[in-house]
Structures are given as structure tokens and as C-alpha cells.
Motif scaffolding. Structure first.
Motif, short mmCIF file in Angstrom:
data_model
loop_
_atom_site.label_atom_id
_atom_site.label_comp_id
_atom_site.label_asym_id
_atom_site.label_seq_id
_atom_site.Cartn_x
_atom_site.Cartn_y
_atom_site.Cartn_z
N ASP A 73 42.11 42.46 51.91
CA ASP A 73 42.00 43.79 51.32
C ASP A 73 40.76 43.84 50.44
OD1 ASP A 73 42.39 46.25 50.03
OD2 ASP A 73 43.67 45.33 48.51
N LEU A 74 39.86 44.77 50.77
CA LEU A 74 38.67 44.99 49.95
C LEU A 74 38.63 46.43 49.43
CD1 LEU A 74 35.97 43.02 51.97
CD2 LEU A 74 37.17 42.32 49.90
N GLY A 75 39.80 47.04 49.33
CA GLY A 75 39.89 48.35 48.70
C GLY A 75 39.66 49.55 49.59
N GLU A 117 39.34 37.80 31.57
CA GLU A 117 40.57 38.56 31.80
C GLU A 117 40.99 38.34 33.23
OE1 GLU A 117 41.30 42.42 30.30
OE2 GLU A 117 39.79 42.23 28.72
N ARG A 118 42.29 38.24 33.44
CA ARG A 118 42.87 38.03 34.76
C ARG A 118 43.76 39.22 35.09
NH1 ARG A 118 43.51 32.66 36.74
NH2 ARG A 118 44.21 32.78 38.88
N VAL A 119 43.53 39.80 36.28
CA VAL A 119 44.29 40.97 36.73
C VAL A 119 44.77 40.72 38.16
CG1 VAL A 119 43.08 42.55 35.18
CG2 VAL A 119 42.19 42.16 37.50
N SER A 120 45.52 41.67 38.70
CA SER A 120 46.08 41.47 40.04
C SER A 120 45.79 42.61 41.01
CB SER A 120 47.60 41.25 39.95
OG SER A 120 48.21 42.36 39.34
N SER A 121 44.81 43.47 40.69
CA SER A 121 44.46 44.55 41.61
C SER A 121 43.01 44.97 41.39
CB SER A 121 45.38 45.76 41.42
OG SER A 121 45.06 46.43 40.21
N TRP A 122 42.46 45.63 42.41
CA TRP A 122 41.11 46.16 42.29
C TRP A 122 41.03 47.21 41.18
CZ3 TRP A 122 37.83 43.12 44.28
CH2 TRP A 122 38.03 42.50 45.50
N ALA A 123 42.04 48.04 41.07
CA ALA A 123 42.05 49.09 40.03
C ALA A 123 42.04 48.48 38.64
CB ALA A 123 43.26 50.00 40.22
N GLN A 124 42.82 47.42 38.44
CA GLN A 124 42.83 46.76 37.13
C GLN A 124 41.48 46.11 36.84
OE1 GLN A 124 46.17 44.17 37.83
NE2 GLN A 124 47.64 45.60 36.88
N ALA A 125 40.86 45.52 37.86
CA ALA A 125 39.53 44.92 37.67
C ALA A 125 38.52 45.98 37.28
CB ALA A 125 39.09 44.20 38.94
N ALA A 126 38.58 47.14 37.94
CA ALA A 126 37.67 48.24 37.61
C ALA A 126 37.89 48.71 36.17
CB ALA A 126 37.86 49.40 38.59
N ASN A 136 26.16 50.03 32.17
CA ASN A 136 26.94 51.04 31.46
C ASN A 136 27.57 52.00 32.47
OD1 ASN A 136 27.34 53.72 29.96
ND2 ASN A 136 26.89 52.30 28.30
N TRP A 137 28.81 52.35 32.24
CA TRP A 137 29.54 53.20 33.18
C TRP A 137 28.90 54.56 33.37
CZ3 TRP A 137 31.55 57.88 31.74
CH2 TRP A 137 31.67 58.12 30.36
N ARG A 138 28.09 55.00 32.41
CA ARG A 138 27.42 56.29 32.55
C ARG A 138 26.29 56.22 33.58
NH1 ARG A 138 28.31 55.17 27.38
NH2 ARG A 138 29.76 56.46 26.22
N ASP A 139 25.78 55.01 33.84
CA ASP A 139 24.73 54.80 34.84
C ASP A 139 25.33 54.54 36.22
OD1 ASP A 139 22.74 55.13 32.89
OD2 ASP A 139 22.76 53.00 32.41
N VAL A 140 26.32 53.65 36.29
CA VAL A 140 27.01 53.33 37.54
C VAL A 140 28.45 52.97 37.21
CG1 VAL A 140 27.14 51.80 39.54
CG2 VAL A 140 24.90 52.43 38.62
N GLU A 141 29.39 53.63 37.87
CA GLU A 141 30.81 53.35 37.65
C GLU A 141 31.13 51.93 38.15
OE1 GLU A 141 34.49 54.12 36.12
OE2 GLU A 141 32.79 55.50 36.03
N PRO A 142 31.69 51.07 37.30
CA PRO A 142 32.01 49.70 37.73
C PRO A 142 33.04 49.68 38.85
CG PRO A 142 32.15 49.91 35.34
CD PRO A 142 32.01 51.29 35.90
N ILE A 162 42.52 38.36 40.26
CA ILE A 162 41.09 38.53 40.02
C ILE A 162 40.83 38.08 38.58
CG2 ILE A 162 39.14 40.13 39.89
CD1 ILE A 162 40.71 41.98 41.81
N SER A 163 39.96 37.10 38.44
CA SER A 163 39.57 36.58 37.14
C SER A 163 38.13 37.00 36.89
CB SER A 163 39.70 35.06 37.14
OG SER A 163 39.26 34.54 35.92
N ILE A 164 37.89 37.66 35.76
CA ILE A 164 36.55 38.14 35.41
C ILE A 164 36.17 37.58 34.05
CG2 ILE A 164 35.05 40.15 35.14
CD1 ILE A 164 37.33 41.81 36.47
#
Length: 162
Positions: free
Chosen positions: A128-130, A23-32, A71-77, A8-10
Motif C-alpha cells: 500500500d502506497l496510499g 515519532e512512530r505511527v501506523s498509517s500514511w495519514a498519521q505520517a502526514a 514548510n507546509w505553505r510551500d508544499v503539503e507534506p 512508519i518511523s520518522i
């Protein structure tokens, strides 16, 4: 078994202090976690910064899109939830809370194509979509004053192919 995420590249397109950083990661948790960290600098209560993303799965499938980071306080990414919600929307599985069934059905009648539906169905079925399972297709008939009587597009296609 669904294909696992391999990359996952963001990219943060807007917003200080990390505008333009990828940033490049390899899981949904890392992307979050990346999105959560970046969301610290987004203004609260209505502000958002654009991010671009690209997802790759082990089966070779890819998905690209835009994520509006708040912002994470409004909606958790949650990038996985974002992709699922788009897939659910275009496959007649889940209307947004702000849309009545009639408005949702009318939107799908005007914008949904068989190609888009099939692409999202394949995404849901193969990758896989989590989550372990997805909601069923909504097949109920609705009536709209502006477009008359219709069924959700997938229900009509399913009946035609039965």
C-alpha cells in the motif's frame, strides 16, 4: 490486495525545536500529520530540514529513505507521495516536470539497473502506497543528442523477455 502499512518511523534530523526526535505511527495519514506539524518550523521559500524514515508493511517488506521537509505553505507534506514518486521515477512511469523526456531517458540509461527497477516494481505491486492504482510504464522511444536513440530501460527489458 496490497499489504498494509504497519509502522512508519520518522526522525527529524535537522531543524529546531524537534531536532533528533523520532515519532512512530501506523498509517500514511498519521505520517502526514507528523510531517505537517513539524513543517511549521521550517523556513519558507526554499528552506528544508532533513528527516529519515523507515516504513514496514504487514508482509515484512521495509523501505528506508530521506525526506526533505519544507514548510507546509510551500508544499503539503506527504510521505506516501514521496515514496510513490521515487518508485514511478525509477520504473519509467513518471518523469519529473523539470526533466525533458530525452534528459529523463538519458538519466535512466546511466543510473537505472534491473535490480533497482525490480525492487521498485515489487514495492508498487505488493505494498500500500496510499493510492489504488499506479500510472503505466512509459514505453515511448525518445532521441537525445548526447546519447543517441534509445528506449526507456523497462520497455527494452520487457521486449527482451517477451
Amino acid at each position: 490486495m496490497r499489504s498494509r502499512v504497519t509502522s512508519i518511523s520518522i526522525t527529524r534530523v535537522e531543524g529546531a525545536p524537534v531536532d533528533g526526535i523520532t515519532e512512530r505511527v501506523s498509517s500514511w495519514a498519521q505520517a502526514a500529520a507528523v510531517l505537517r506539524r513539524w513543517s511549521e518550523s521550517v523556513a519558507r521559500d526554499g528552506g528544508y530540514d532533513k528527516c529519515k524514515f523507515a516504513i514496514e508493511w504487514a508482509n515484512g517488506a521495509t523501505y528506508r529513505g530521506r525526506y526533505d521537509l519544507v514548510n507546509w505553505r510551500d508544499v503539503e507534506p506527504d510521505l506516501a507521495r514521496h515514496v510513490r514518486e521515487l518508485a514511478y521515477f525509477y520504473t519509467s512511469r513518471q518523469a519529473p516536470k523539470h526533466m525533458s523526456p530525452a534528459v529523463y531517458g538519458a538519466f535512466l540509461e546511466m543510473h537505472q539497473t534491473k535490480v533497482i527497477t525490480l525492487q521498485y516494481e515489487k514495492l508498487l505491486d505488493s505494498n500500500d502506497l496510499g493510492v489504488d492504482c499506479h500510472p503505466p510504464i512509459q514505453g515511448k522511444e525518445v532521441e537525445s543528442e548526447s546519447v543517441g536513440r534509445f528506449r526507456y530501460a523497462n520497455e527494452r527489458e520487457r521486449q527482451a523477455n517477451a
